[in-house]
Design a protein around this motif. Structure first.
Motif, short mmCIF file in Angstrom:
data_model
loop_
_atom_site.label_atom_id
_atom_site.label_comp_id
_atom_site.label_asym_id
_atom_site.label_seq_id
_atom_site.Cartn_x
_atom_site.Cartn_y
_atom_site.Cartn_z
N MET A 7 0.83 -1.35 0.05
CA MET A 7 0.02 0.02 0.11
C MET A 7 0.77 1.38 0.05
O MET A 7 0.38 2.34 -0.30
N GLY A 8 2.07 1.05 0.53
CA GLY A 8 2.80 2.52 0.44
C GLY A 8 2.77 3.34 1.41
O GLY A 8 1.80 2.86 2.60
N LEU A 9 3.23 4.47 1.48
CA LEU A 9 3.10 5.41 2.32
C LEU A 9 2.66 6.65 1.78
O LEU A 9 3.36 7.24 0.64
N THR A 10 1.54 7.42 2.37
CA THR A 10 1.06 8.70 1.92
C THR A 10 1.78 9.79 2.75
O THR A 10 1.45 9.78 3.99
N LEU A 11 2.28 10.78 2.13
CA LEU A 11 2.86 11.99 2.84
C LEU A 11 2.38 13.35 2.51
O LEU A 11 1.71 13.39 1.59
N ALA A 12 2.91 14.04 3.49
CA ALA A 12 2.45 15.73 3.06
C ALA A 12 3.53 16.32 2.41
O ALA A 12 4.75 16.01 2.35
N LYS A 13 3.10 16.98 1.32
CA LYS A 13 4.06 17.51 0.46
C LYS A 13 4.52 18.90 1.23
O LYS A 13 3.87 19.36 1.99
N PRO A 14 5.81 19.60 0.73
CA PRO A 14 6.33 20.75 1.47
C PRO A 14 5.34 21.93 0.92
O PRO A 14 4.82 21.98 -0.05
N ALA A 15 4.85 22.44 2.01
CA ALA A 15 3.89 23.77 1.68
C ALA A 15 4.79 24.99 1.50
O ALA A 15 5.74 25.34 2.07
N PRO A 16 4.33 25.65 0.48
CA PRO A 16 5.26 26.89 0.20
C PRO A 16 4.91 28.04 1.21
O PRO A 16 3.82 28.10 1.93
N PRO A 17 6.10 28.73 1.61
CA PRO A 17 5.84 29.69 2.77
C PRO A 17 4.94 30.78 2.04
O PRO A 17 4.75 31.31 1.03
N ALA A 18 4.33 31.61 3.06
CA ALA A 18 3.30 32.48 2.64
C ALA A 18 4.00 33.64 1.97
O ALA A 18 3.69 34.18 0.98
N TRP A 19 5.29 34.11 2.18
CA TRP A 19 5.94 35.24 1.58
C TRP A 19 6.37 34.98 0.39
O TRP A 19 6.58 35.95 -0.55
N THR A 20 6.22 33.73 -0.16
CA THR A 20 6.64 33.67 -1.71
C THR A 20 5.56 33.63 -2.51
O THR A 20 5.87 34.18 -3.75
N GLY A 21 4.27 33.80 -2.32
CA GLY A 21 3.09 33.93 -3.07
C GLY A 21 3.01 32.77 -3.99
O GLY A 21 2.39 32.96 -5.11
N LEU A 22 3.53 31.58 -3.94
CA LEU A 22 3.91 30.59 -4.88
C LEU A 22 2.77 29.55 -4.74
O LEU A 22 2.32 29.39 -3.45
N ALA A 23 2.17 29.00 -5.75
CA ALA A 23 1.24 27.77 -5.60
C ALA A 23 2.03 26.66 -5.22
O ALA A 23 3.34 26.55 -5.35
N GLU A 24 1.37 25.63 -4.81
CA GLU A 24 2.24 24.03 -4.15
C GLU A 24 3.12 23.73 -5.32
O GLU A 24 4.22 23.45 -5.24
#
Length: 345
Positions: free
Chosen positions: A164-181
């Protein structure tokens, strides 16, 4: 017999005539490599703001594969060793990062050096066969590593999640970057890729790189010159595994999921095919190979849904026929041909 005084004149020496094709040599020669790299980096930074998220994801995966192929290029293209188990080291980095994230809640950026170090140590140990084996025998041993890894990962279900593997959280972009995930993941992969290429460039320009080239070109002559073959062969495997482990870690960030089937033996074979198509021993080869690994299987699926493997194999044959030294070698041949044509004019 005496000689008269040497006549001294104030006339300036005539200016040297410009070498024929001098401007052309600067345009088509090595002097334009750095500007070309700078332009490529600018385009790479500009791309995620102009493409849809799916295309950004595809480019991110190209960078991931490029880092893995960079390590394989050190081993195969520069050290002259063969490996059909490179996907296994990528799996080591991916699962190392995944377990740290899932079990110990380690920050994402910390998992990168840890996964790379883990893969380096394993590569150093599994490089022992390279000391005594070569050619097809070494290829068979590395292939065996890729084959038994998948059932091994499935066996320790309590740690790896089994099938089944492992499901993980992706790195979240810092708010100051204004970038999408997707953009943030792309720039993380780009930063790792640039760092990896700079590290590989420095390594190959050092004494270690010269030793690897000597081992590749002639092992007997290298040993006579004082190169320690066992040490540098194992070191080549270790460096190759380290880059693969780093690529596996970034793969975990981007996908947010790992499973044993993602690192089947076909991945190792595809990576080797991508490197050969991209160009062995060249810095552009891993990047071109990453494009090949990412896009050509999908193109093969679109051409013939019933037999994509056949189309994939035929495309490799066509590319090898047109460019025997890889796509990077083809670009060099085209540049030299253009140079000759312009000189004649």
């Amino acid at each position: 017999m005496t000689t008269g005084p040497t006549e001294v004149t104030d006339k300036p020496a005539p200016a040297a005539a410009p070498a024929r094709g001098g401007i052309l040599a600067r345009v088509t020669g090595a002097g334009w490599r750095r500007p070309a790299v700078a332009v490529l980096l600018v385009l790479a930074c500009y791309a995620p703001f102009q493409l849809v998220p799916f295309r950004v994801f595809q480019l991110t995966m190209v960078l991931v594969y490029a880092v893995a192929l960079l390590g394989l290029n050190l081993l195969v293209g520069h050290a002259g060793q063969i490996s059909l188990g490179h996907g296994a080291f990528m799996a080591v980095g991916a699962y190392g990062a995944a377990i740290m994230l899932d079990r110990w809640d380690v920050p994402h950026l910390v998992t990168l050096p840890a996964a790379a170090a883990l893969a380096f140590v394993l590569g150093l140990g599994l490089g022992l066969p390279a000391v005594r084996l070569r050619g097809l025998y070494l290829a068979l041993v590395t292939l065996a590593i890729a084959i038994f890894l998948v059932p091994l990962l499935k066996r320790f279900e309590s740690v790896t999640g089994g099938s089944m593997g492992l499901t993980l959280a992706k790195p979240a972009p810092p708010a100051w970057t204004g970038l999408a995930e997707d953009q943030w993941l792309y720039f993380l992969a780009l930063a790792v890729t640039v760092t990896a290429f700079l590290l590989a460039h420095g390594l190959l320009r050092s004494r270690v790189g010269r030793a690897l080239h000597a081992v590749r070109d002639n092992e007997t002559a290298a040993e006579v010159m004082g190169v320690r073959l066992p040490f540098y062969k194992r070191l080549a495997f270790a460096w190759s595994a380290m880059f693969a482990g780093a690529a596996g870690c970034v793969y975990t960030w981007v996908i947010g999921f790992v499973s044993p089937d993602s690192f089947a033996v076909t991945l190792s074979i595809t990576l080797l095919a991508g490197l050969v198509v991209g160009g062995l021993g060249s810095f552009a080869g891993p990047l071109l190979g990453g494009l090949f690994v990412m896009f050509v299987p999908g193109i093969s699926q679109d051409i013939n849904d019933a037999a994509p493997g056949v189309i994939f194999g035929l495309l490799i044959i066509v590319v090898m026929y047109v460019a025997p030294t890889g796509l990077a070698g083809l670009a060099g041949r085209l540049a030299r041909s253009t140079k000759r044509i312009l000189r004649k004019e």
